[in-house]
Scaffold this motif. Sequence first.
Motif, PDB file in Angstrom:
ATOM      1  N   LEU A 155      12.297   7.714   2.391  1.00 28.00           N
ATOM      2  CA  LEU A 155      12.430   6.506   1.577  1.00 28.00           C
ATOM      3  C   LEU A 155      13.840   5.929   1.670  1.00 28.00           C
ATOM      4  CD1 LEU A 155      10.424   7.510  -1.623  1.00 28.00           C
ATOM      5  CD2 LEU A 155       9.980   5.517  -0.175  1.00 28.00           C
ATOM      6  N   LEU A 156      14.835   6.786   1.634  1.00 22.81           N
ATOM      7  CA  LEU A 156      16.210   6.298   1.738  1.00 22.81           C
ATOM      8  C   LEU A 156      16.434   5.620   3.085  1.00 22.81           C
ATOM      9  CD1 LEU A 156      19.091   6.061   0.657  1.00 22.81           C
ATOM     10  CD2 LEU A 156      19.555   8.328   1.611  1.00 22.81           C
ATOM     11  N   ARG A 157      15.970   6.244   4.153  1.00 29.73           N
ATOM     12  CA  ARG A 157      16.130   5.648   5.476  1.00 29.73           C
ATOM     13  C   ARG A 157      15.430   4.293   5.545  1.00 29.73           C
ATOM     14  NH1 ARG A 157      17.563   7.345  10.474  1.00 29.73           N
ATOM     15  NH2 ARG A 157      17.889   9.448   9.668  1.00 29.73           N
ATOM     16  N   ALA A 158      14.215   4.212   4.988  1.00 30.45           N
ATOM     17  CA  ALA A 158      13.489   2.944   5.007  1.00 30.45           C
ATOM     18  C   ALA A 158      14.208   1.887   4.185  1.00 30.45           C
ATOM     19  CB  ALA A 158      12.078   3.159   4.461  1.00 30.45           C
ATOM     20  N   ASP A 159      14.730   2.279   3.056  1.00 24.92           N
ATOM     21  CA  ASP A 159      15.404   1.319   2.175  1.00 24.92           C
ATOM     22  C   ASP A 159      16.702   0.809   2.798  1.00 24.92           C
ATOM     23  OD1 ASP A 159      15.955  -0.146  -0.172  1.00 24.92           O
ATOM     24  OD2 ASP A 159      17.148   1.497  -0.981  1.00 24.92           O
ATOM     25  N   VAL A 160      17.462   1.714   3.426  1.00 21.24           N
ATOM     26  CA  VAL A 160      18.793   1.355   3.929  1.00 21.24           C
ATOM     27  C   VAL A 160      18.730   0.679   5.293  1.00 21.24           C
ATOM     28  CG1 VAL A 160      21.008   2.305   4.671  1.00 21.24           C
ATOM     29  CG2 VAL A 160      19.934   3.132   2.569  1.00 21.24           C
ATOM     30  N   THR A 161      17.878   1.205   6.176  1.00 18.50           N
ATOM     31  CA  THR A 161      17.861   0.702   7.555  1.00 18.50           C
ATOM     32  C   THR A 161      16.612  -0.104   7.906  1.00 18.50           C
ATOM     33  OG1 THR A 161      16.747   2.655   8.468  1.00 18.50           O
ATOM     34  CG2 THR A 161      19.144   2.774   8.202  1.00 18.50           C
ATOM     35  N   GLY A 162      15.596  -0.050   7.052  1.00 17.88           N
ATOM     36  CA  GLY A 162      14.354  -0.772   7.341  1.00 17.88           C
ATOM     37  C   GLY A 162      13.354   0.023   8.145  1.00 17.88           C
ATOM     38  N   VAL A 163      13.721   1.190   8.658  1.00 17.45           N
ATOM     39  CA  VAL A 163      12.840   2.005   9.489  1.00 17.45           C
ATOM     40  C   VAL A 163      11.797   2.695   8.614  1.00 17.45           C
ATOM     41  CG1 VAL A 163      12.710   3.930  11.098  1.00 17.45           C
ATOM     42  CG2 VAL A 163      14.662   2.362  11.175  1.00 17.45           C
ATOM     43  N   GLY A 164      10.497   2.399   8.830  1.00 15.59           N
ATOM     44  CA  GLY A 164       9.424   3.060   8.103  1.00 15.59           C
ATOM     45  C   GLY A 164       9.017   2.403   6.807  1.00 15.59           C
ATOM     46  N   GLU A 186       6.918   0.158   6.334  1.00 16.37           N
ATOM     47  CA  GLU A 186       5.489  -0.155   6.315  1.00 16.37           C
ATOM     48  C   GLU A 186       4.666   0.943   5.648  1.00 16.37           C
ATOM     49  OE1 GLU A 186       6.505   2.052  10.037  1.00 16.37           O
ATOM     50  OE2 GLU A 186       7.322   0.309   8.970  1.00 16.37           O
ATOM     51  N   LYS A 187       5.216   2.148   5.507  1.00 16.90           N
ATOM     52  CA  LYS A 187       4.490   3.238   4.859  1.00 16.90           C
ATOM     53  C   LYS A 187       4.373   3.043   3.349  1.00 16.90           C
ATOM     54  CE  LYS A 187       6.047   6.712   8.224  1.00 16.90           C
ATOM     55  NZ  LYS A 187       6.798   7.989   8.396  1.00 16.90           N
ATOM     56  N   TRP A 188       5.276   2.255   2.776  1.00 14.29           N
ATOM     57  CA  TRP A 188       5.273   2.039   1.330  1.00 14.29           C
ATOM     58  C   TRP A 188       5.324   0.539   1.035  1.00 14.29           C
ATOM     59  CZ3 TRP A 188       8.681   5.608   3.620  1.00 14.29           C
ATOM     60  CH2 TRP A 188       8.365   6.956   3.409  1.00 14.29           C
ATOM     61  N   PRO A 189       4.260  -0.182   1.302  1.00 13.43           N
ATOM     62  CA  PRO A 189       4.279  -1.637   1.072  1.00 13.43           C
ATOM     63  C   PRO A 189       4.475  -1.996  -0.392  1.00 13.43           C
ATOM     64  CG  PRO A 189       2.060  -0.868   1.541  1.00 13.43           C
ATOM     65  CD  PRO A 189       2.970   0.272   1.818  1.00 13.43           C
ATOM     66  N   GLU A 190       4.050  -1.096  -1.299  1.00 13.59           N
ATOM     67  CA  GLU A 190       4.226  -1.371  -2.725  1.00 13.59           C
ATOM     68  C   GLU A 190       5.686  -1.245  -3.149  1.00 13.59           C
ATOM     69  OE1 GLU A 190       3.585   2.996  -2.262  1.00 13.59           O
ATOM     70  OE2 GLU A 190       2.764   1.163  -1.404  1.00 13.59           O
ATOM     71  N   LEU A 191       6.464  -0.512  -2.389  1.00 16.74           N
ATOM     72  CA  LEU A 191       7.884  -0.351  -2.711  1.00 16.74           C
ATOM     73  C   LEU A 191       8.754  -1.372  -1.997  1.00 16.74           C
ATOM     74  CD1 LEU A 191       8.214   3.549  -2.581  1.00 16.74           C
ATOM     75  CD2 LEU A 191       7.833   2.102  -4.575  1.00 16.74           C
ATOM     76  N   PHE A 192       8.293  -1.853  -0.841  1.00 18.38           N
ATOM     77  CA  PHE A 192       9.055  -2.834  -0.060  1.00 18.38           C
ATOM     78  C   PHE A 192       8.156  -4.049   0.220  1.00 18.38           C
ATOM     79  CE2 PHE A 192      10.386   1.493   1.201  1.00 18.38           C
ATOM     80  CZ  PHE A 192      11.685   1.480   0.713  1.00 18.38           C
ATOM     81  N   PRO A 193       7.812  -4.794  -0.807  1.00 19.53           N
ATOM     82  CA  PRO A 193       6.864  -5.899  -0.617  1.00 19.53           C
ATOM     83  C   PRO A 193       7.424  -7.058   0.196  1.00 19.53           C
ATOM     84  CG  PRO A 193       7.747  -5.922  -2.846  1.00 19.53           C
ATOM     85  CD  PRO A 193       8.252  -4.671  -2.211  1.00 19.53           C
ATOM     86  N   HIS A 194       8.734  -7.191   0.261  1.00 19.07           N
ATOM     87  CA  HIS A 194       9.354  -8.334   0.950  1.00 19.07           C
ATOM     88  C   HIS A 194       9.791  -8.003   2.364  1.00 19.07           C
ATOM     89  CE1 HIS A 194       9.251 -10.354  -2.882  1.00 19.07           C
ATOM     90  NE2 HIS A 194       9.976  -9.398  -3.439  1.00 19.07           N
TER      91      HIS A 194
END
Length: 212
Positions: free
Chosen positions: A122-131, A133-141
């Motif tokens: 989750l941290l990697r996805a939040d900071v760098t954008g990688v992954g 798509e696994k949590w569309p409810e957390l990263f809707p934009h």
Amino acid sequence: MTTPPRSPRLLVLSTVVLAVCGVALLAVPHGQEQPAPGSSPVSVTGVPSSAAAAPSATAPTIAAAPSKPSGASPSPVVPSALPPHGEGAAGDEAIQQSLEASWPADLPAADERELLTTGRALLRADVTGVGREKWPELFPHSPAVAPAFTAARFRIQAAIARQDGRPNRAVVHLVWAGMDRGGTFTDLRITDWHFTRTTTKGAPAWTPQPRT
């Protein structure tokens, strides 16, 4: 009938006897006054007994160490125990040890492994954008919002998973380093991801909560 005059010797003897009796009475000590109820008796050395009962100045004082309440946030990482900024991966082990010492483990090993794996992703996805798509409810934009840091210069320095107040709640506490798109590299950044334990298709699982 007249009384014969008393002998001068008898008068002198009577006077001496009375004087001796008076001296003897003065020499006899009067009864000592008993102390009033509740007052402190005095020792033979003149020091109040309350002083003798006082604890010795050299006696050690035992104080119970404060216990960390369940769900409390981890203690701040002690600066003296951390490597200097820019130390690189060589200093990450010291950061991990400092985190574990400041917040002892309180989760089953299997839950801790699951939480750490998800928290790191989750941290990697939040900071760098990688992954993301696994949590569309957390990263809707996503991918409309560009990540702030580059994936090539992102590194998780340390991470722990602990209870968050209740057994069905947990938090993953992460320390990380990265270079933003402006070229500035910073380390010892801190991010928390909170989870709740839910049941999905009959199996319990840890579900990440949106960051506020």
